[in-house]
Design a protein around this motif. Structure first.
Motif, PDB file in Angstrom:
ATOM      1  N   PRO A  43       0.825  -1.207   0.000  1.00 60.08           N
ATOM      2  CA  PRO A  43       0.000   0.000   0.000  1.00 60.08           C
ATOM      3  C   PRO A  43       0.862   1.261   0.000  1.00 60.08           C
ATOM      4  CG  PRO A  43       0.012  -0.986   2.182  1.00 60.08           C
ATOM      5  CD  PRO A  43       0.745  -1.934   1.296  1.00 60.08           C
ATOM      6  N   LEU A  44       0.474   2.228  -0.836  1.00 61.31           N
ATOM      7  CA  LEU A  44       1.231   3.462  -1.015  1.00 61.31           C
ATOM      8  C   LEU A  44       0.288   4.660  -1.066  1.00 61.31           C
ATOM      9  CD1 LEU A  44       3.395   2.262  -4.045  1.00 61.31           C
ATOM     10  CD2 LEU A  44       4.197   2.390  -1.677  1.00 61.31           C
ATOM     11  N   ALA A  45       0.830   5.837  -0.809  1.00 60.96           N
ATOM     12  CA  ALA A  45       0.134   7.080  -1.117  1.00 60.96           C
ATOM     13  C   ALA A  45       0.769   7.625  -2.395  1.00 60.96           C
ATOM     14  CB  ALA A  45       0.255   8.078   0.025  1.00 60.96           C
ATOM     15  N   ALA A  46       0.626   6.870  -3.470  1.00 63.61           N
ATOM     16  CA  ALA A  46       1.272   7.207  -4.734  1.00 63.61           C
ATOM     17  C   ALA A  46       0.623   8.444  -5.354  1.00 63.61           C
ATOM     18  CB  ALA A  46       1.186   6.029  -5.691  1.00 63.61           C
ATOM     19  N   ARG A  47       1.422   9.244  -6.023  1.00 63.96           N
ATOM     20  CA  ARG A  47       0.915  10.430  -6.709  1.00 63.96           C
ATOM     21  C   ARG A  47       1.440  10.458  -8.151  1.00 63.96           C
ATOM     22  NH1 ARG A  47      -1.975   9.978  -2.974  1.00 63.96           N
ATOM     23  NH2 ARG A  47      -2.597  11.559  -1.428  1.00 63.96           N
ATOM     24  N   GLY A  48       2.477  11.219  -8.435  1.00 68.64           N
ATOM     25  CA  GLY A  48       2.976  11.304  -9.796  1.00 68.64           C
ATOM     26  C   GLY A  48       3.657  10.031 -10.251  1.00 68.64           C
ATOM     27  N   ALA A  49       3.571   9.743 -11.555  1.00 67.69           N
ATOM     28  CA  ALA A  49       4.249   8.582 -12.130  1.00 67.69           C
ATOM     29  C   ALA A  49       4.774   8.953 -13.515  1.00 67.69           C
ATOM     30  CB  ALA A  49       3.304   7.388 -12.214  1.00 67.69           C
ATOM     31  N   ALA A  50       6.020   8.562 -13.773  1.00 61.10           N
ATOM     32  CA  ALA A  50       6.639   8.805 -15.074  1.00 61.10           C
ATOM     33  C   ALA A  50       7.040   7.466 -15.680  1.00 61.10           C
ATOM     34  CB  ALA A  50       7.857   9.714 -14.932  1.00 61.10           C
ATOM     35  N   PHE A  51       7.087   7.430 -17.014  1.00 56.24           N
ATOM     36  CA  PHE A  51       7.253   6.167 -17.728  1.00 56.24           C
ATOM     37  C   PHE A  51       8.314   6.304 -18.813  1.00 56.24           C
ATOM     38  CE2 PHE A  51       3.086   6.681 -16.001  1.00 56.24           C
ATOM     39  CZ  PHE A  51       2.761   5.454 -15.451  1.00 56.24           C
ATOM     40  N   GLY A  52       9.189   5.309 -18.901  1.00 51.01           N
ATOM     41  CA  GLY A  52      10.228   5.313 -19.919  1.00 51.01           C
ATOM     42  C   GLY A  52      11.199   4.168 -19.693  1.00 51.01           C
ATOM     43  N   ASP A  53      12.087   3.981 -20.638  1.00 54.81           N
ATOM     44  CA  ASP A  53      13.036   2.870 -20.580  1.00 54.81           C
ATOM     45  C   ASP A  53      14.321   3.343 -19.898  1.00 54.81           C
ATOM     46  OD1 ASP A  53      14.523   0.614 -20.942  1.00 54.81           O
ATOM     47  OD2 ASP A  53      14.473   0.646 -23.135  1.00 54.81           O
ATOM     48  N   LEU A  54      14.403   3.144 -18.586  1.00 53.80           N
ATOM     49  CA  LEU A  54      15.529   3.657 -17.811  1.00 53.80           C
ATOM     50  C   LEU A  54      16.841   2.955 -18.128  1.00 53.80           C
ATOM     51  CD1 LEU A  54      13.835   4.072 -14.312  1.00 53.80           C
ATOM     52  CD2 LEU A  54      14.604   5.912 -15.822  1.00 53.80           C
ATOM     53  N   ASP A  55      16.788   1.684 -18.503  1.00 53.83           N
ATOM     54  CA  ASP A  55      18.014   0.933 -18.763  1.00 53.83           C
ATOM     55  C   ASP A  55      18.212   0.599 -20.240  1.00 53.83           C
ATOM     56  OD1 ASP A  55      15.913  -0.818 -18.874  1.00 53.83           O
ATOM     57  OD2 ASP A  55      16.661  -2.177 -17.327  1.00 53.83           O
ATOM     58  N   ASN A  56      17.383   1.178 -21.092  1.00 56.65           N
ATOM     59  CA  ASN A  56      17.518   1.025 -22.547  1.00 56.65           C
ATOM     60  C   ASN A  56      17.541  -0.433 -23.011  1.00 56.65           C
ATOM     61  OD1 ASN A  56      17.521   3.787 -23.201  1.00 56.65           O
ATOM     62  ND2 ASN A  56      19.714   3.967 -22.800  1.00 56.65           N
TER      63      ASN A  56
END
Length: 553
Positions: A418-431
């Motif tokens: 369980p989290l109080a999640a808010r912003g989320a970003a998406f992308g290939d961090l390790d290519n």
């Protein structure tokens, strides 16, 4: 192998997201400075951005933080960001799974009470710049190219004011320069200090947005000389107030002009149709996205604007609070139908509350799935709604040919916490070709999720656009691929969407068993159409806009 067969095979063996936060070296912790006064700004922050700020081909991470609040705030006092535990933090990607804190040398600790971030190359110099939204004055950081940023807010004229939430870089007037659109929330301040909650029990709660007036969003037009003009009224946004939390872009009517959607909290959702000539018309009601299927408003927070059913028309997703259902609007040639029930989203999300969100093909089957960062806004919601939780698990909905299934329980241990999640970003961090996720949690540590992919693979392609006639990022370009089996996928180049956050601008496609792309088409914001044939997969393809004459608009 037919895509449907491939999808069925993948359904039995889905990728797992691994929580790698502890191994990254990221020591950030969001600090909302919670008070007994329940100031509304405590409950909403903060965002996260994925951006390659140093140009080394690896995505770095920027987390937005709160600031110190008095309990209560004294008259005339402002949130204080001077202490290190309240700084925004920039982490440089080393390429080996670890990150280094580069906040101080980069000069991006921020000021005021932070909300979110937007990433884009507004001056077309090949370096990604950063816009940070706040309660109060916003910040524009110009990337100097030497590992540091310069605060050019005053010179650029983009400080905004009031309560800014999400922002989007987009060349709405097609002049080759990125403009800036800032969504704003409500007319709120520390005074008057409204009491909300159960007074008889002495239990104070965060006030509902209905208690506060809406604000006008702000449109900043890029003049091309390092400054912006406030074009809100000239662009047709001046009379359209909202309670904006999320913002996303796409050409929903396929007329060649980029449109803008705003997720509003307990207020009609907004869809700004680009009329050309630098003007918009708000069309949410006539297009069918202003309300849910019962004609009601809901707590629109996170948003995404993408083609989930692969018919070539961008669809709209807006999440909400528990007991409201997340809203999925299917685009039927420029008019939308509420598809939450038929697509399975309503049944999955009835008791959930969502923030950061994204359509992403996490399993490479050629269908865009839905990720949602969750958690209720009210930390005492269980008193009034015992079946609803403040802290929630992350949600992943797998797209099986246009209908969604909750696969969170099969996607890794991170989806059980369980989290109080808010912003989320998406992308290939390790290519490695698989989309990863970074989540900022309100008053807590972030979560970095690495998509471990599948041993059996599933082909993929990422497209990195480089504009020449249009903006350097290629933001607003429409990308279409066709595979040898005759299927198509469509996407829009953008860093906006989600909630308070900015994602990788590279466009990602999952291809299943298809080992090549028969056609890759880019329709640039300048009007130039570029086509590449027989493109090899499992790699990042850099596509540079040709210098040919643009098509008429």
């Amino acid at each position: 192998m037919p895509l449907l067969v491939w999808s069925m095979l993948l359904a039995s063996a889905l990728p797992v997201f691994e929580d790698v936060t502890a191994r990254t070296g990221i020591g950030f912790r969001h600090n909302s400075s919670k008070t007994t006064r329940k100031y509304l700004i405590e409950s909403v922050s903060g965002g996260v951005a994925m951006l390659d700020y140093d140009g080394d081909g690896r995505l770095d991470l920027y987390f937005v933080n709160g600031a110190a609040l008095g309990d209560p705030m004294k008259a005339g006092a402002a949130p204080d960001k001077s202490a290190p535990q309240f700084w925004n933090r920039l982490y440089r990607n080393h390429g080996d799974g670890t990150f280094r804190d580069a906040t101080e040398p980069a000069g991006v600790r921020g000021r005021g009470y932070g909300m979110g971030a937007a990433a884009g190359d507004y001056d077309n110099d090949g370096r990604t710049d950063l816009y940070v939204t706040n309660f109060g004055s916003n910040i524009l950081y110009r990337n100097k190219g030497d590992g540091a940023f310069e605060d050019v807010t005053s010179k650029a004229g983009v400080s905004a004011g009031g309560w800014s939430s999400s922002a989007a870089w987009v060349d709405y007037d097609h002049d080759g320069r990125l403009d800036l659109i800032v969504a704003r929330y409500v007319q709120w301040d520390f005074e008057p200090d409204a009491w909300c909650g159960a007074r008889a029990e002495g239990r104070r709660s965060y006030c509902h947005p209905d208690r506060f007036s809406p604000l006008t969003h702000i449109v900043y037009r890029n003049r091309g000389d390092g400054t912006f003009e406030d074009a809100t009224r000239a662009a047709g946004w001046g009379g359209a107030t909202g309670k904006g939390l999320g913002i996303a872009i796409a050409d929903y009517d396929r007329d060649g002009r980029i449109d803008v959607a705003v997720a509003n909290d307990s207020w009609p959702q907004q869809l700004f149709r680009n009329l050309g000539g630098g003007r918009f018309e708000e069309t949410a009601l006539s297009a069918g996205v202003a309300y849910d299927d019962d004609g009601r408003t809901y707590a629109g927070m996170g948003i995404d604007f993408a083609d989930y059913d692969n018919d070539g028309w961008p669809d709209l997703f807006v999440n909400a609070l528990a007991m409201q259902r997340y809203a999925l609007y299917r685009n039927n040639k420029g008019l939308f139908e509420y598809a939450s029930n038929s697509a399975g989203v309503a049944a999955i999300t009835q008791l959930h509350s969502g923030w950061g969100a994204r359509f992403l093909d996490y399993d490479h089957d050629g269908w865009k799935d839905l990720f949602v960062a969750q958690g209720h806004v009210m930390d005492d919601i269980a008193f009034s709604q015992p079946q609803v939780r403040y802290l929630e698990r992350l949600l992943l909905m797998h797209n099986a040919g246009g209908r969604f299934e909750d696969v969170s329980a099969r996607t890794g241990d991170a989806f059980t916490r369980p989290l109080a999640a808010r912003g989320a970003a998406f992308g290939d961090l390790d290519n490695d070709g698989w989309i990863d996720v970074a989540v900022n949690c309100n008053n807590g540590a972030p979560v970095i999720l690495r998509n471990r992919g599948l041993a059996s693979g599933g082909h993929w392609l990422m497209v990195e656009t480089v504009g020449t006639r249009g903006n350097r990022d290629g933001i607003g370009a429409r990308v279409r691929i066709a595979t040898p089996d005759g299927r198509e996928q469509h996407a829009t180049v953008s860093t906006a969407g989600s909630f308070l956050s900015a994602s990788d601008k590279r466009v990602h496609f999952g291809l299943g068993a298809q080992s090549k792309v028969a056609l890759l088409e880019v329709v640039w914001s300048s009007g130039v159409v570029q086509r590449l044939k027989d493109v090899a997969t499992d790699r990042v393809v850099k596509v540079t806009e040709p210098s040919g004459a643009p098509a008429p608009r």
